[in-house]
Design a protein around this motif. Structure first.
Motif, PDB file in Angstrom:
ATOM      1  N   ASN A  70       0.816  -1.220   0.000  1.00 20.87           N
ATOM      2  CA  ASN A  70       0.000   0.000   0.000  1.00 20.87           C
ATOM      3  C   ASN A  70       0.848   1.267   0.000  1.00 20.87           C
ATOM      4  O   ASN A  70       0.324   2.371   0.145  1.00 20.87           O
ATOM      5  CB  ASN A  70      -0.952   0.008   1.200  1.00 20.87           C
ATOM      6  N   SER A  76      -2.230  -1.412  -3.802  1.00 21.05           N
ATOM      7  CA  SER A  76      -3.396  -1.948  -3.087  1.00 21.05           C
ATOM      8  C   SER A  76      -4.695  -1.404  -3.688  1.00 21.05           C
ATOM      9  O   SER A  76      -5.696  -2.134  -3.790  1.00 21.05           O
ATOM     10  CB  SER A  76      -3.307  -1.639  -1.595  1.00 21.05           C
ATOM     11  N   GLU A 114      -3.283  -5.516   3.189  1.00 21.70           N
ATOM     12  CA  GLU A 114      -2.364  -4.428   2.835  1.00 21.70           C
ATOM     13  C   GLU A 114      -1.114  -4.481   3.711  1.00 21.70           C
ATOM     14  O   GLU A 114      -1.201  -4.585   4.926  1.00 21.70           O
ATOM     15  CB  GLU A 114      -3.057  -3.067   2.990  1.00 21.70           C
TER      16      GLU A 114
END
Length: 304
Positions: A195, A234, A253
């Motif tokens: 992420n 992500s 994530e």
């Protein structure tokens, strides 16, 4: 009618280029790759088994067909593999360019070369074509070296820098982040997705389009050739889940550091596309439009 020679024609981009030429015509295609032709349609173009690392074979093919342009898609693009197989990475990503450049200079051939966002460190993305490179990985170093060799040559050349190419080929033999995420989520497998890295994913058809725009406009110099939507990895995977109505709860994530990958990745790349849009009339699809195109191709493949 121009003659165009493509290296790496068995790869995702190479097959999309073949597909485009067979659909639209107007070009004599010499498709080349190592080994047998994996594209299902064999008519309407010439295929040559050509190892890009065999300079004698490369010379023989180019002298025989005398292309007006070469689209050089062959490369070792697995970023972690490049860290472990540096000699192979250098040969495929640098030496092959030197081989083609010599012939391009000798026969006045335009060389269209594919490069990458990984020549940047990700500190100041998105980047324009004049931004200062600083690769974090050996893959990025080899691709930057190839660019530098092109810039110092006497040949006609164009560099197309791209980011995360996705799409499908007829036999579904090549994966990429979109297909990987879709497949894992459909099977109900939890996946770790970073992420803290941002990219602009590129539909393979869009990249094939700009390859031909570079030839059509007789482009010279560096051009950015990615998708137009910036997102974290992500977010990208979440968009895949949304499009195919898959369970986003399976997406875990994580930060890039936790994956312990061999090659360091840039945090935020992305490209400013103004030059390509203005000078080459490049018009990439949105990411959602790209997913719809992939979905339709999958349905067509299942129906055959």
């Amino acid at each position: 009618m121009k003659t165009v020679l493509v290296t790496g024609s068995n790869g995702l981009l190479g097959q999309k280029i073949t597909e485009k030429i067979l659909r639209e015509g107007g070009v004599n295609l010499i498709a080349t790759s190592k080994g047998l032709n994996r594209y299902p349609v064999k008519d309407g173009y010439v295929y040559m088994d050509m190892d890009i690392l065999d300079p004698i074979k490369v010379r023989n093919v180019i002298e025989r067909y005398k292309p007006d342009s070469i689209i050089h898609t062959a490369a070792l693009t697995n970023v972690d593999a490049c860290e472990h197989q540096k000699e192979e990475a250098y040969q495929l990503n640098v030496t092959s360019v030197e081989t083609l450049l010599l012939l391009a200079e000798e026969y006045n051939i335009q060389l269209v070369h594919l490069s990458t966002d990984f020549i940047f460190d990700g500190e100041h993305g998105p980047y324009d074509e004049l931004a200062a490179p600083n690769p974090l990985s050996y893959y990025g170093q080899t691709k930057l070296k190839a660019e530098e060799i092109l810039k110092n040559s006497k040949a006609k050349w164009a560099v197309l820098r791209t980011i995360i190419v996705y799409g499908i080929i007829k036999d579904l033999s090549r994966s990429n982040i979109v297909l990987w995420a879709k497949d894992a989520l459909e099977k109900g497998n939890p996946i770790n997705v970073v992420n803290d890295q941002w990219r602009m994913p590129t539909l393979a058809e869009d990249l094939a389009d700009i390859c031909f725009l570079a030839i059509e406009y007789d482009a010279q110099g560096v051009f950015n050739a990615s998708g137009k939507d910036m997102m974290s990895i992500s977010e990208l995977v979440a968009k895949v889940a949304d499009f195919w109505q898959l369970d986003k709860n399976l997406i875990n994530e994580v930060s890039g550091e936790t994956l312990n990958q061999a090659a360091k990745r840039p945090a935020r790349t992305g490209f400013i596309l103004d030059k390509s849009m203005t000078e080459l009339n490049y018009q990439p699809h949105s990411f959602e439009e790209g997913l719809a195109i992939v979905d339709q191709q999958m349905k067509n493949a299942e129906g055959q």
